[in-house]
Every structure is written in structure tokens, then in C-alpha cells.
Design a protein around this motif. Sequence first.
Motif, PDB file in Angstrom:
ATOM      1  N   GLY A   1       0.788  -1.225   0.000  1.00  0.00           N
ATOM      2  CA  GLY A   1       0.000   0.000   0.000  1.00  0.00           C
ATOM      3  C   GLY A   1       0.822   1.278   0.000  1.00  0.00           C
ATOM      4  O   GLY A   1       0.571   2.191  -0.777  1.00  0.00           O
ATOM      5  N   GLY A   2       1.815   1.313   0.862  1.00  0.00           N
ATOM      6  CA  GLY A   2       2.607   2.528   0.980  1.00  0.00           C
ATOM      7  C   GLY A   2       3.393   2.817  -0.280  1.00  0.00           C
ATOM      8  O   GLY A   2       3.500   3.959  -0.724  1.00  0.00           O
TER       9      GLY A   2
ATOM     10  N   GLU B   1       6.659  -1.270   8.810  1.00  0.00           N
ATOM     11  CA  GLU B   1       6.404  -0.507   7.594  1.00  0.00           C
ATOM     12  C   GLU B   1       5.666  -1.345   6.570  1.00  0.00           C
ATOM     13  O   GLU B   1       5.598  -2.562   6.682  1.00  0.00           O
ATOM     14  CB  GLU B   1       7.740  -0.046   6.997  1.00  0.00           C
ATOM     15  CG  GLU B   1       8.332   1.118   7.747  1.00  0.00           C
ATOM     16  CD  GLU B   1       9.624   1.561   7.112  1.00  0.00           C
ATOM     17  OE1 GLU B   1       9.568   2.442   6.259  1.00  0.00           O
ATOM     18  OE2 GLU B   1      10.675   1.017   7.463  1.00  0.00           O
TER      19      GLU B   1
ATOM     20  N   GLY C   1       5.563  -7.533   5.907  1.00  0.00           N
ATOM     21  CA  GLY C   1       5.064  -8.898   6.037  1.00  0.00           C
ATOM     22  C   GLY C   1       4.004  -9.077   7.098  1.00  0.00           C
ATOM     23  O   GLY C   1       3.660 -10.200   7.439  1.00  0.00           O
TER      24      GLY C   1
ATOM     25  N   PRO D   1      11.931  -7.902  -1.666  1.00  0.00           N
ATOM     26  CA  PRO D   1      12.189  -9.255  -1.174  1.00  0.00           C
ATOM     27  C   PRO D   1      13.264  -9.998  -1.971  1.00  0.00           C
ATOM     28  O   PRO D   1      13.917 -10.885  -1.432  1.00  0.00           O
ATOM     29  CB  PRO D   1      10.852  -9.966  -1.323  1.00  0.00           C
ATOM     30  CG  PRO D   1       9.848  -8.929  -1.641  1.00  0.00           C
ATOM     31  CD  PRO D   1      10.532  -7.673  -2.002  1.00  0.00           C
TER      32      PRO D   1
HETATM   33  N1  LIG Z   1       1.252 -12.240  -4.155  1.00  0.00           N
HETATM   34  C1  LIG Z   1       2.502 -11.823  -3.927  1.00  0.00           C
HETATM   35  N2  LIG Z   1       3.509 -12.188  -4.761  1.00  0.00           N
HETATM   36  C2  LIG Z   1       4.777 -11.780  -4.536  1.00  0.00           C
HETATM   37  N3  LIG Z   1       5.147 -10.978  -3.516  1.00  0.00           N
HETATM   38  C3  LIG Z   1       4.197 -10.570  -2.641  1.00  0.00           C
HETATM   39  C4  LIG Z   1       2.829 -10.975  -2.797  1.00  0.00           C
HETATM   40  N4  LIG Z   1       2.102 -10.406  -1.788  1.00  0.00           N
HETATM   41  C5  LIG Z   1       2.992  -9.699  -1.043  1.00  0.00           C
HETATM   42  N5  LIG Z   1       4.244  -9.790  -1.540  1.00  0.00           N
HETATM   43  C6  LIG Z   1       5.468  -9.173  -0.969  1.00  0.00           C
HETATM   44  O1  LIG Z   1       5.626  -9.652   0.362  1.00  0.00           O
HETATM   45  C7  LIG Z   1       6.128  -8.633   1.223  1.00  0.00           C
HETATM   46  C8  LIG Z   1       5.227  -8.514   2.465  1.00  0.00           C
HETATM   47  O2  LIG Z   1       3.947  -8.040   2.083  1.00  0.00           O
HETATM   48  P1  LIG Z   1       2.762  -7.735   3.124  1.00  0.00           P
HETATM   49  O3  LIG Z   1       1.557  -7.415   2.309  1.00  0.00           O
HETATM   50  O4  LIG Z   1       2.652  -8.814   4.125  1.00  0.00           O
HETATM   51  O5  LIG Z   1       3.281  -6.400   3.859  1.00  0.00           O
HETATM   52  P2  LIG Z   1       2.563  -5.537   5.002  1.00  0.00           P
HETATM   53  O6  LIG Z   1       3.511  -5.463   6.132  1.00  0.00           O
HETATM   54  O7  LIG Z   1       1.210  -6.026   5.282  1.00  0.00           O
HETATM   55  O8  LIG Z   1       2.519  -4.117   4.288  1.00  0.00           O
HETATM   56  P3  LIG Z   1       1.384  -2.928   4.358  1.00  0.00           P
HETATM   57  O9  LIG Z   1       1.664  -2.175   5.618  1.00  0.00           O
HETATM   58  O10 LIG Z   1       1.691  -2.112   3.159  1.00  0.00           O
HETATM   59  O11 LIG Z   1       0.048  -3.570   4.334  1.00  0.00           O
HETATM   60  C9  LIG Z   1       6.196  -7.377   0.364  1.00  0.00           C
HETATM   61  O12 LIG Z   1       7.542  -7.180  -0.046  1.00  0.00           O
HETATM   62  C10 LIG Z   1       5.338  -7.658  -0.852  1.00  0.00           C
HETATM   63  O13 LIG Z   1       5.835  -6.974  -1.974  1.00  0.00           O
END
Ligand SMILES: Nc1ncnc2c1ncn2[C@@H]1O[C@H](COP(=O)(O)OP(=O)(O)OP(=O)(O)O)[C@@H](O)[C@H]1O
Lengths: 329, 618
Positions: A163-164, B335, B339, B573
Motif C-alpha cells: 500500500g505505501g 512498515e 510482512g 524481497p
Molecule cells: N502475491 C505476492 N507475490 C509476490 N510478492 C508478494 C505478494 N504479496 C505480497 N508480496 C510481498 O511480500 C512482502 C510482504 O507483504 P505484506 O503485504 O505482508 O506487507 P505488510 O507489512 O502487510 O505491508 P502494508 O503495511 O503495506 O500492508 C512485500 O515485499 C510484498 O511486496
Amino acid sequence: MLDMPSTDTPLVQARGLGRNFPQRQGLLGRARDVWAVRDVSLSIARGETVGVVGESGCGKSTLGRMMLGLDTPTRGQMLFEGRDLASLAGAEKRRLSRRMQMVFQDPFGSLDPRRTIGAQIGDGLRIHQIVPRHDIRAEVARLLDQVGLPSAAAERRPHEFSGGQRQRIAVARALSTRPDYIVADEPVSALDVSIQAQVVNLLMDLRRDLDLAMLFISHDLHVVRHLCTRIVVMYLGRIVEEGPADKVFGAPAHPYTRALLSATPSLHPRDKDSLHGVLPGELPSPANPPSGCPFRTRCPVAEPQCAAAVPDFRTLAPGWKAACIKAGA
Amino acid sequence: MTRTTRKLLLPGTLIGLILAVIVLAPVLPLHDVRAMDVPNRFAGPSAAHWLGQDEFGRDVLARLIWGGRASLFIAVGSALSAAVLGTLLGLLGGYFRGVVEALTVRASEVILCLPPLLLALLVVTILGAGTGPLMVALTLLYTPNYARVVYAATLQVRALDFVTAQMAMGAHPLAILWRTILPNVMPPLLVQMSLVVASAMMIESGLSFLGLGVVPPTPSWGLMIRAARGAMEVSPLLLLWPSLALAGTILIFNLLCDRLQAVLDPRNVTAGGALWLRKGPRRAALPAVPAATDGPLLAITDMAISVNTSERSLELVRRADVSVHSGETVALVGESGSGKTLTSLALMGLLPDQLGISRGQALFRGRDGRVTDLAQLDEDGFRRFRGAEISMVFQDAAAALNPVHRIGDQLAEALRDTGDAQEISRRVVDLLRHVGIPDPERRQRAYPHELSGGQRQRAMIALAVANAPRLLIADEPTTALDPTIQAQILHLFQKLKSDTPDMGLIFVTHDLAVVAEIADRVVVMYAGEVVESGPVAQVFARPRHPYTAALIASVPEGAADRLVAIPGTVPPPNAMPPGCRFAPRCAHALPACSAAPPGAERPDPARITRCIRWKEVT
Ligand SMILES: Nc1ncnc2c1ncn2[C@@H]1O[C@H](COP(=O)(O)OP(=O)(O)OP(=O)(O)O)[C@@H](O)[C@H]1O
Ligand code: SF4
Ligand code: SF4
Ligand SMILES: [Mg+2]
């Protein structure tokens, strides 16, 4: 003096803006007026950032859309460099749109899921021929860099970003046409603090370097306080308080402004039960606003007298006004 | 081989084969389709005539192939031309609304009022029988279908921010239609296409069968079926061949459109594929082990979540250690991209298709006291837990609630196993009242879009706690809300916790101030790893990891002129630094930091930090 925009004409000026979304009840029912925004006058000069705060449904986004010409006001006028946006024809308006850009609230909905980031940022560059065609890639890379993303991001699609990261892409897209005026609708509410700090610092730099006029809509009072020079507090489509940031936040004159400030979570919660003093209820329906002061149904210090008439927008100090019978009294 | 080619391989090859045979018909060593051989009428399959001979002794194989030429040409041709016409009308109508809408979509809908066969008959009667008129008839017939589907999809897409952004950008409306809206209405269009091709083949056969389509002796599948029906008793095989060809081709087309749709979706969301088709590295549910009664509700140890595609295997989350005791609120903070969401989705078994838990354990203590490793569960296993034991509140309530059902009905659906209809409707009202929706008797009849953002989030929370889960996961439930409403929702969570003292709560957020207000313990994640965890008051008062310290310093609560921003960004990642992942942004980094991933250190029995210099720098 007719067509010359004099130096003290604000870049953007809203005069008595009102927007009605009439709603029909049932198939045959009469259309009912629903005023999302009422009687808003506001001007923004170059280099100035005006913060709009208030709850969702209070008309912030509608105001933002009108102030960018994306929506036509029902009443009042929206002037850009003294020209009424409603009077412009399609092609001319599209040309003017280079100078006015928007950053949206929803980082999930504001990017086309099917096109690469580079293509989307490049749109504005191509439409308005900001840079020669062969420089587009480099310019996209520069814009991405400006918002702190690697240039490799240009090849990827939105779903690969969190999102960010998407929100920064949206900022890069808005900056691509080198606008004079930006409406940012909750641009940092979905960002984490460390990135939010980068974006806020970035917006401050842009304001300084590009002399940008900005309408910054947000519900994060900490950020608004930090970034904005002037604050507008809205409630139920009306401005209830307007003034310099330090005044509005330092000594809020309107009870609603005070409630907003105390509802904002803090790193140092005053006490564990601080949430128990939350303002009850929600924004009343704009279709059926309370008589008199719009805030009186939730106001902790309301009096019978408040129902009598919409309180005057009284001047408390130069540039500082509030619409409450008790303000400044 | 990429995912795309793999998905399209099967239907693509089949269609290719069919097309090749049909296109090559003139050069293939086939018998003449009109050459009669009356003495051998109804002869069975033989070396010379593989599929036998028909009522005039003509070769069935040759007629089948040549007939396919006519049938497919008509069906695919009219489906395509109707698609082009209908899409055009639907796009224009949906985008410009008003008069344009009346002239395009509404006008074409008039055609829908006529029975399809009747309409086709009408056109064929006016224009005469034959291939051309048949195609015109079918095109006319199917255009409104497309127009309607595309119109509806356009209305939906048009309202999205990225389209507004294009308008704000000053893009020309036609450019927006072509570049932005058309690709986004493609999926429903493809579904429609597969339906129309099938239906067009049926109608072609029907009309030819009635003698109004392809004119004999030119073969078509419809004509062949018609002729074979008359001779069914003598030679049932004659009916079989064209019917098989017809049904097979229709199936293949459906498959192709299905796969195309999946391939065109850039997100590959979980919901995209049939769940039972999902291959998974996960094994079947292990027998649950009964364990001591006083352990944590959830204990995640050393969990890793990886993407597994044929090209790469990449750990997006690793070394996740989180434990939640019943009645405890644990905030997961970090952030974006750190993850947090993946970790929570993993606990619900809702990871996107190509992602899976690749290491570690997530031991969950169920209502019956037995402990299950969530990391080992398959789709069926998870279904038992979702809603009943673990449930989730999503960040985007508008997207998570079903837009076409009333919220009361959605709640009733969640409660369907708990009693009779009357009991359920009473509980629905109770639940809505419980989460603070005013006037629940009336509001339960509202659709999600009729509720305000705050109320939608309340409805979503009601849905999540409907079956009194033991563990509630809330992924940024207040991020999109205003301060007074956010305060109300936080207050609601506190109320839920005091009403159900046994429920554990994982609260995902990026807002440290919210953590301070609501959580008992905090788990800080960075770049897919847990870097620090401990009781909130202790961690905030004295962070023991440089990242936590920097995060706290970047909150715009001070009076500083410029905010303290952590330089750089979270590394992607696929380019994680070796050793400590925070090193490139850390003000205290030493060469030693990049040598190996820092181990878990315990500054205090209740706290963990993963920094080799925690003693000196914090
Ligand atoms: N379907 C996917 N395929 C490949 N990489 C992914 C997928 N979904 C998420 N990622 C990667 O996994 C990592 C963790 O993502 P995640 O959505 O858990 O972050 P988050 O901490 O929830 O972030 P936010 O605060 O933005 O919601 C990120 O680097 C993202 O780009
Ligand atoms: S006018 Fe009355 S109701 Fe309105 S804000 Fe002031 S005190 Fe409250
Ligand atoms: S291990 Fe080194 S680089 Fe990592 S946080 Fe600690 S001091 Fe910084
Ligand atoms: Mg997330």
C-alpha cells in the motif's frame, strides 16, 4: 486590469461553493436535497498549503474534487487564476489539467491494476508532452527516485507493491506534469510513519522548490499540523473553523476542533482510559442536517440556543474564524 | 515455462489442432464431400472411410471436417463481430451515460426482448438462407448481450480512482476508454465470449437443421445432425460424430476463455482458481496433539512464508516469532511490505495462490484444548477454523463485505448453524447492536455501500466476532477511518476484549500511536522479519533495536521542523541484504552486522531483539 491576473490574486479561489446530490426516495418519490458541501469560500496562494480536516462524509473529498474541476459545483464558483473552471470547454480544460493534479486516498484503487507503473507515470508526460518522447524513460526513473523507489519499479504492475509503495507511485504520477497546484486527498493516511515522514518532507520541499499551492485533505492532525500553514476544519459540509495552524491547534476555538484533537491517538496516551471520552455518534446525515448549529447533536457544550440558527462565522483574530456562538466569547 | 504459457498450453493446443485441420481441409487427402456412393450407404467405419459413410454413401470424416469449417466460421465469426459491436456500445454507454446510454445500450436491449430463434428466423427470412445472412442474424442477436455486460463493467470501473486520475491527468476520454477501461472490462467480456460461441454453434445447428442456415449439400454440423436423426435407427454412429464434434469444440472454447481470464488477471488472487485444484506444499491435517492447558493461544516459531514459482523460491517472511496468550492484545507493527499482512493471512490459510508457509510452526490451541499446527493445514483443515476459532477483520471493509447482499443477510449466513431462523435473526440484531450500529433492526437491511465507513467497519467486525472466535486478527482496521471514528472503533475493540476476556487479539497496524493506545505487547516487523518484541510500555520507553527507535522518532508529534525520516526504503524481497536486513538504513551499522543474521537476544525475559549491538546503541 480585466484579464491580468494581478499578483495578489490567489492562484485558486473557491467562492461560496455548494454541491447538492439530490436523492430520490423510491421510484416515484420526490428528490430530496443532500448538500455535501455548503457555502465554502477558500483561497490558496502559491507556496501555501491549506489543510482540510474533518470526518469522512463531511464533504472534504467533494470539496477537493470541485476545487480541481473534477466535479461541477451546484452553487458558487471555482476560479483558477481568476478563470471559472465551469466555463472552460473540454480541450482547454484538459490542457489546464496539466497544472492541477490530484493524489488520491486509496492506494489500492488509484492505480490501474493492468498497466505497468512506468506506463501510468508516463501518461501525463506523453499527453502534455512534458519531455521529448525518448526521454520519457529517464524522466519516469527520476520521478520514481524522487519518491524513493528504485527505477526498476517502472516495469512492474501495482499488485507487486504494498500500500505505501503504491501511494508514492501515485505522488510520482501527480508530479509528472509539473503542476502548480495539487489536491492531495488523504495522501499519507495509508503510509507508515517513516515513509510518511519522507512524503511529508517531500511535499514540503516541493512546496518550497516549485512554489506549489496545495490543498491537503487529511484526518491525521499530527501531519496536518506539521505540514500546513493554514487549517480548515469542516463539519457536515461547512467550514466550522479556519485559521493559522498554530492558532487552530494551539487554542482551538470550536468544540469540534477540540474533540478532534483529543480523539487523535498519541504515542503518550494521557491515561489508559483516554478512549472512553470519545465523541459519541457519527456525522448526522447530510440529507437531514440538524437545525441551527450542525454540530449540536454531538457537541458536549451545546445549549438550547444553538438550535436557533446556523452560528455566524465570526472573526476571532485576523485570518482566524470560527462558527460557534461560544467561540471567543 | 511461464505460468501464462502453462495455463494456455492445453486449450491452445486443442484449438490449434482443430483450426489446423479445418484450415488445411482443402489440402488434406480427404474424400470429396459430395461424392455419393449409394450402394455403400450407411456403411460402418472402414480403412477407406474412417468414420463410415452417410445416407448417400458420402465420407463422414470429410463432411465432419468441412462441416466444422462452416459451423465454426459462423459461430466464431458472429461471436467476434458481436463482441466488437457490443463492446463499443457498452463502453460508450457506460462511460458517457445520458443520451449516449439511451442510444447504445438501451436501444440494443430492445433486441433482447425478442426470442432469439424468432429473431434469427426473421433475418434469415428477409435476407434469405445462407452463411452471410446467418452471420448477420447471429451478430444482431448477440450484440446486446455483450453491450449489457460491458456496460455494467464499465460503470463499475469508471467509478474507480485510477480512472478519475486519468481524467485529472487531462487524458482524452477515448484514450481512457481504450487504454484503461477496456482492459479492465476484459474478464467479464471473455466469459461472455465463451458463452456466446457455444450458443452460436447451437443456434447455427438449429437453423441449419430447420433448413434456414447453411444450404445443402454444403456440409455443416447442424445439417449432419439433422440428416443423421432421420437415420438414427439404421446408423446411430452418424449422429454421434457431429454431436461429439459440437460438444467437444464448445467445451474447449469454454476452457480457453476460462484460462485466458485467469491469465489476464494480474493479481492471481486466491479466489481466482478453484480451491480444490490448488496444489499445495501443505500436507493433510496432522493429528492434533493434546497439550498442557496453560500454554499460549498461538505460538508462531521461526515461521517462513515463501513464493514458489518455477523460476524462483523466495522467502517473503522469515523468522517470525509471535505468541499470543488468550485475553492478550498483540500489536504487529512495521512498515508497509514488512510482512504483517502475509503473516496474518497465513494464520487464516488465505495466502495468495503461489505463496505458502515453508518453514516453522504456528501452534494454535483450539476450543477443545487441542493444539494444531496451522502451518501444516490444508484448505479443508482451515475451513474448520475460519470464523469459528480464528477470524479476521480486513483493512478494506468495503471490499471484504459482499456488495450485493444486505449486511443482515451476510451475518445470518455466518450464523446459519447456530439455530433456527428466528433465533438467528434475533442474534443478528444483537450483534449489530453490540458493535454499536444504531437502530440495528432497520440497518440490518442496508447494503454495505449504504453504510458509512465507520459503520461498515463495525459490520465487518460483527461478522468477524459472530461465532465468538478465540483469536481475532485485525489487519489495519482503523487505518482508513477518521480520528473520532477511529477512537470509537478502538474503543469497540477494547469493549469486545473486556466482554470476551478469553479472546486473543492480533492487531496489525502501522500507527505507533494506536499501538500505544490499545496493545499489551508489540511485535515490530521489518523486511519480513520480527526485529523486536516485548510489552508495549517497555518497548516504547526504551526500544532495544535501532529500527524501533527510529520508527518512534519519526512520528510527527514533536515540534521539530523536519520530520525524522529513516533514509531509504525497505529492500525488495528479491534483494535482501545479507545479515541484518536493516543494516543499509541503520545509523549504527558495522561490517559485522552484514556478516550473519543477528540471533534473537533477550534483554529481558519478556523481550526479544535481533540486533548484535543492542547493548551499546540502545
Ligand atoms: N502475491 C505476492 N507475490 C509476490 N510478492 C508478494 C505478494 N504479496 C505480497 N508480496 C510481498 O511480500 C512482502 C510482504 O507483504 P505484506 O503485504 O505482508 O506487507 P505488510 O507489512 O502487510 O505491508 P502494508 O503495511 O503495506 O500492508 C512485500 O515485499 C510484498 O511486496
Ligand atoms: S454553536 Fe453550540 S452546538 Fe454549535 S459548536 Fe458552538 S456550542 Fe456547540
Ligand atoms: S545488527 Fe547492526 S545494522 Fe542491524 S540493527 Fe543492529 S546495529 Fe543496526
Ligand atoms: Mg498489510
